[in-house]
Design an enzyme around this catalytic site. Structure first.
Site, mmCIF file in Angstrom:
data_model
loop_
_atom_site.group_PDB
_atom_site.id
_atom_site.type_symbol
_atom_site.label_atom_id
_atom_site.label_comp_id
_atom_site.label_asym_id
_atom_site.label_seq_id
_atom_site.Cartn_x
_atom_site.Cartn_y
_atom_site.Cartn_z
ATOM 1 N N GLU A 170 16.893 -4.959 -14.499
ATOM 2 C CA GLU A 170 18.250 -4.502 -14.183
ATOM 3 C C GLU A 170 18.896 -3.713 -15.315
ATOM 4 O O GLU A 170 19.730 -2.853 -15.066
ATOM 5 C CB GLU A 170 19.146 -5.664 -13.725
ATOM 6 N N LYS A 187 28.812 -7.057 -10.327
ATOM 7 C CA LYS A 187 28.861 -8.426 -10.835
ATOM 8 C C LYS A 187 28.921 -9.461 -9.726
ATOM 9 O O LYS A 187 28.234 -10.455 -9.757
ATOM 10 C CB LYS A 187 30.094 -8.558 -11.726
ATOM 11 N N LYS A 201 16.057 -9.475 -16.234
ATOM 12 C CA LYS A 201 16.940 -8.775 -17.173
ATOM 13 C C LYS A 201 16.378 -7.383 -17.481
ATOM 14 O O LYS A 201 17.108 -6.410 -17.530
ATOM 15 C CB LYS A 201 17.098 -9.554 -18.492
ATOM 16 N N TRP A 241 31.970 -0.136 -5.254
ATOM 17 C CA TRP A 241 30.527 -0.363 -5.159
ATOM 18 C C TRP A 241 30.189 -0.064 -3.700
ATOM 19 O O TRP A 241 30.546 -0.817 -2.806
ATOM 20 C CB TRP A 241 30.201 -1.817 -5.509
ATOM 21 N N HIS A 264 -5.465 -15.202 -9.279
ATOM 22 C CA HIS A 264 -5.450 -15.082 -7.821
ATOM 23 C C HIS A 264 -4.960 -13.707 -7.376
ATOM 24 O O HIS A 264 -4.613 -13.520 -6.209
ATOM 25 C CB HIS A 264 -4.580 -16.188 -7.217
ATOM 26 N N ASN A 288 38.121 -4.390 -0.442
ATOM 27 C CA ASN A 288 36.834 -4.918 -0.879
ATOM 28 C C ASN A 288 36.296 -5.760 0.267
ATOM 29 O O ASN A 288 36.988 -6.640 0.762
ATOM 30 C CB ASN A 288 37.036 -5.789 -2.135
ATOM 31 N N GLY A 289 35.071 -5.468 0.711
ATOM 32 C CA GLY A 289 34.490 -6.217 1.823
ATOM 33 C C GLY A 289 33.885 -5.254 2.822
ATOM 34 O O GLY A 289 33.620 -4.095 2.491
ATOM 35 N N CYS A 332 33.224 -4.116 -5.596
ATOM 36 C CA CYS A 332 34.501 -3.415 -5.569
ATOM 37 C C CYS A 332 35.581 -4.261 -6.239
ATOM 38 O O CYS A 332 35.657 -5.469 -6.036
ATOM 39 C CB CYS A 332 34.988 -3.074 -4.163
ATOM 40 N N ARG A 389 32.777 -4.971 -11.369
ATOM 41 C CA ARG A 389 32.583 -5.272 -9.948
ATOM 42 C C ARG A 389 32.032 -4.083 -9.160
ATOM 43 O O ARG A 389 31.618 -4.232 -8.007
ATOM 44 C CB ARG A 389 33.918 -5.699 -9.318
ATOM 45 N N GLU A 433 13.487 -14.972 -15.534
ATOM 46 C CA GLU A 433 14.784 -14.464 -15.980
ATOM 47 C C GLU A 433 14.595 -13.276 -16.941
ATOM 48 O O GLU A 433 15.334 -12.285 -16.862
ATOM 49 C CB GLU A 433 15.584 -15.612 -16.623
HETATM 50 C C1 F6R Z 1 21.486 -10.949 -12.821
HETATM 51 C C2 F6R Z 1 22.678 -11.210 -12.056
HETATM 52 C C3 F6R Z 1 22.544 -11.521 -10.606
HETATM 53 C C4 F6R Z 1 23.377 -12.783 -10.295
HETATM 54 C C5 F6R Z 1 23.353 -13.058 -8.789
HETATM 55 C C6 F6R Z 1 24.082 -14.352 -8.467
HETATM 56 O O1 F6R Z 1 21.791 -10.648 -14.145
HETATM 57 O O2 F6R Z 1 23.760 -11.193 -12.579
HETATM 58 O O3 F6R Z 1 21.224 -11.701 -10.247
HETATM 59 O O4 F6R Z 1 22.828 -13.848 -11.006
HETATM 60 O O5 F6R Z 1 23.963 -11.995 -8.127
HETATM 61 O O6 F6R Z 1 25.399 -14.320 -8.895
HETATM 62 P P1 F6R Z 1 26.274 -15.622 -8.905
HETATM 63 O O7 F6R Z 1 25.740 -16.542 -9.941
HETATM 64 O O8 F6R Z 1 27.657 -15.149 -9.227
HETATM 65 O O9 F6R Z 1 26.175 -16.230 -7.545
#
Ligand code: F6R
Length: 603
Positions: free
Chosen positions: A483, A598, A480, A74, A499, A100-101, A2, A27, A476
């Site tokens: 998501e 984010k 990517k 969100w 395994h 937000n929260g 949010c 966000r 990683e």
């Molecule tokens: C993936 C992504 C999330 C963040 C995770 C941690 O692309 O963005 O997996 O990496 O939410 O976020 P931070 O680094 O802000 O703690």
């Protein structure tokens, strides 16, 4: 999660709120809304969907008035819908709140308010807040007093922006465990969840801390302790980020721009002060036990750090996903926890830090955001300098974290005499050269990746395999792809295939293999053969001097040769690009993946 914004000044509030919300859309983006006050009346527009869609329909910038609040959601409590969208308004239509929260005791508060004649029109936890403020105003309190009394009843986490028709010359902001900043303009003031929202208007910000509130007029932001109401002297920060840094610069999406900004993010991050690095080295060397805690992409960077520390510096660190930390880790006075979080606001990581501190551990953090929550919880604060990352998927912040951790490992290795001064200088020089190597990787591979994206866009499953430092790279890459392209993808340590996961390999299934130079390379070739023998189509990423690999794979993404430990920086770009281009081919918005946000400020 949010984004909240607020404005008070001489200009029309609604267009400014809309602009600030657009800058915060990363966000959360399942619904959006604004409330303004004009001539003693509260005006509200809100709807379900992304900002642009809702704006097209409702003209969010057309609300009248010079004061207001806005919200990009969100969802946590209540499905995404118009009625659950913020701002929420009290029963009398006089108080509007963005939040937000999570209000943990909202059921109990709803009951209290119902007993006092209030009713609710949404499923949200937030709706209790404007009604509590209204309740306390009816008890004879002024706007500020009513807010303080209402907040005194809340349990949970909240960043709040509140306006009331009873005192239209004020905007009130309150913070507990959810980020909130004040932007100080000339004759106008802003509130926002994050700094990029206010960058076009001001570089002077105050970061509210837990338990603080601000009573804001166009010319003054008075910060106070929320419980006592006592004023606090806060020095504004001048932020170095520019509004330009948070714009797309001709790229169709922030994600693509930020992938291409990785060389710069690494260059900037490598300018870390020697003093900061020395303090972190000392803290780690003094530790009996080291944990690195992080989530998602930051967790993958942490794993790279673990490999580098072990391989080069003979330092053992356990990497723990933040949300699992309290379940499984032993903490005492000899423990050091390094928390890695680009946003500095991830609730799971903040919780791990608090658990660690409660057990007597010392805490250092590595974050991209100056003044973020984790910085206030840490004894030692270390920064990456990737600049603002707007795309929801972490890309350049990953590169910056990895660069920092590699530099840390090189320094520790030198201090512990695991490598000579000459070797250290050589490694640092190679690390400083990686931004140029990554530019060469873009030149060489981007067209090829676009082609691959067209070919594999309809794959139902894509598997990723890697060994040693190749494993966090493929983790990683798989994250990517999940998501951004919504394709089921799994990363497997290549040695683990036999395994179990090998049973899933069938004819034509794409397997992406990160073949990094070094001791594990030979065994990795064996694993590539294992999946090929079972019909997989193998796409390998490998160093361009690896002649042998060509004979083993269906497609080769060839990368300029670097030291094995630098491959997480050079191999990751093609995987990020692959996720990006497949996502675009499939018609998705890579900057706003569904269900994600984010900054994950809920546990
Ligand atoms: C993936 C992504 C999330 C963040 C995770 C941690 O692309 O963005 O997996 O990496 O939410 O976020 P931070 O680094 O802000 O703690």
């Amino acid at each position: 999660m949010c984004g909240i914004v607020g404005y008070i000044g001489k200009r029309d509030a609604a267009p400014l709120l809309l602009d600030a919300l657009r800058r915060l859309e990363y966000r959360g983006y399942d619904s959006v809304g604004e409330a303004t006050i004009h001539k003693g009346k509260l005006y509200v527009k809100k709807g379900r969907g992304k900002i642009e869609d809702v704006h097209r329909e409702l003209k969010l910038d057309s609300l009248p008035g010079n004061v207001g609040v806005g919200h990009s959601r969100w969802a946590t409590h209540g499905e995404p819908s118009k009625r659950n969208a913020h701002p929420h308004v009290d029963n009398s239509g006089k108080v509007a709140v963005v939040h937000n929260g999570i209000i943990e005791n909202y059921e109990e508060l709803r009951q209290f308010l119902r007993d006092n004649g209030y009713s609710f029109s949404s499923d949200t936890d937030t709706e209790v807040v404007p009604n509590l403020v209204s309740y306390f105003m009816k008890q004879g309190n002024g706007f500020e007093g009513a807010v303080r009394k209402a907040v005194g009843r809340l349990k949970g986490s909240y960043a709040l922006g509140i306006v009331s028709v009873s005192e239209p010359d004020k905007l009130i902001a309150v913070r507990k465990e959810s980020p909130l900043i004040l932007g100080l303009g000339s004759g106008e003031m802003f509130i926002a969840s994050d700094i990029p929202a206010v960058l076009p208007y001001t570089k002077r910000v105050i970061i509210l801390e837990d338990g603080e509130m601000a009573v804001i007029t166009p010319i003054r932001a008075l910060v106070k302790y929320t419980d006592s109401g006592k004023a606090i002297e806060k020095k504004p920060l001048r932020v170095a980020w520019t509004a330009e840094m948070a714009e797309k610069h001709g790229y169709p999406h922030f994600m693509l721009k930020e992938i291409h900004e990785q060389p710069e993010a690494i260059r900037e991050t490598l300018r870390v002060s020697a003093d900061e690095l020395a303090q972190l080295c000392k803290m780690l060397l003094d530790a009996k036990r080291i944990y690195i805690v992080a989530c998602g992409t930051s967790h993958h960077a942490a794993l790279v750090g673990k490999y580098a520390l072990a391989k080069l510096a003979d330092v053992s660190a356990e990497v723990v996903i933040s949300s699992e930390f309290q379940e499984s880790c032993m903490v005492d006075g000899g423990t050091v926890v390094l928390a890695i979080t680009q946003s500095g606001e991830t609730a799971d990581t903040l919780k791990a830090v608090r658990v660690a501190k409660a057990g007597g551990a010392r805490v250092a953090c590595l974050t991209n955001v100056v003044g973020s929550s984790v910085t206030r919880e840490s004894e030692l604060v270390c920064h990456t300098y990737a600049g603002p990352e707007i795309g929801v998927a972490a890309t350049k912040t990953f590169a910056a974290q990895v660069a920092y951790l590699l530099l840390l490992a090189f320094n520790l290795a030198k201090m512990r005499k695991c490598i000579s001064k000459v070797k250290f200088d050589e490694l640092v020089a190679q690390l400083q050269e990686t931004p140029n190597t990554i530019d060469a990787v873009f030149e060489r591979t981007e067209k090829q990746i676009e082609e691959l994206a067209k070919r594999y866009k309809d794959a139902k499953n894509i598997y990723f395999i890697g060994r040693g430092i190749g494993y966090p790279i493929v983790m990683e890459g798989a994250l990517k792809l999940k998501e951004i392209a919504y394709i089921h993808s799994e990363a497997c340590p290549a040695g683990e295939l036999k395994h179990g996961p090998l049973a899933l390999i069938e004819h034509g299934i794409p397997v992406i293999a990160a073949v990094v130079p070094g001791s594990a390379r030979g065994r990795m070739l064996g694993n590539v053969e294992e999946v090929k023998a079972r019909g997989a189509t193998v796409i390998a990423i490998a160093a361009d001097n690896d002649e042998e690999i060509k004979r083993h794979v269906n497609e080769l993404i060839s990368i300029p040769v670097t030291h094995e430990l630098l491959t997480p920086l050079t191999y990751i770009s093609p995987l990020q690009l692959l996720a990006y281009y497949i996502g675009v081919e499939r018609g998705f918005d890579p900057d706003k993946p569904r269900h994600l946000a984010k900054s994950v400020t809920v546990e």
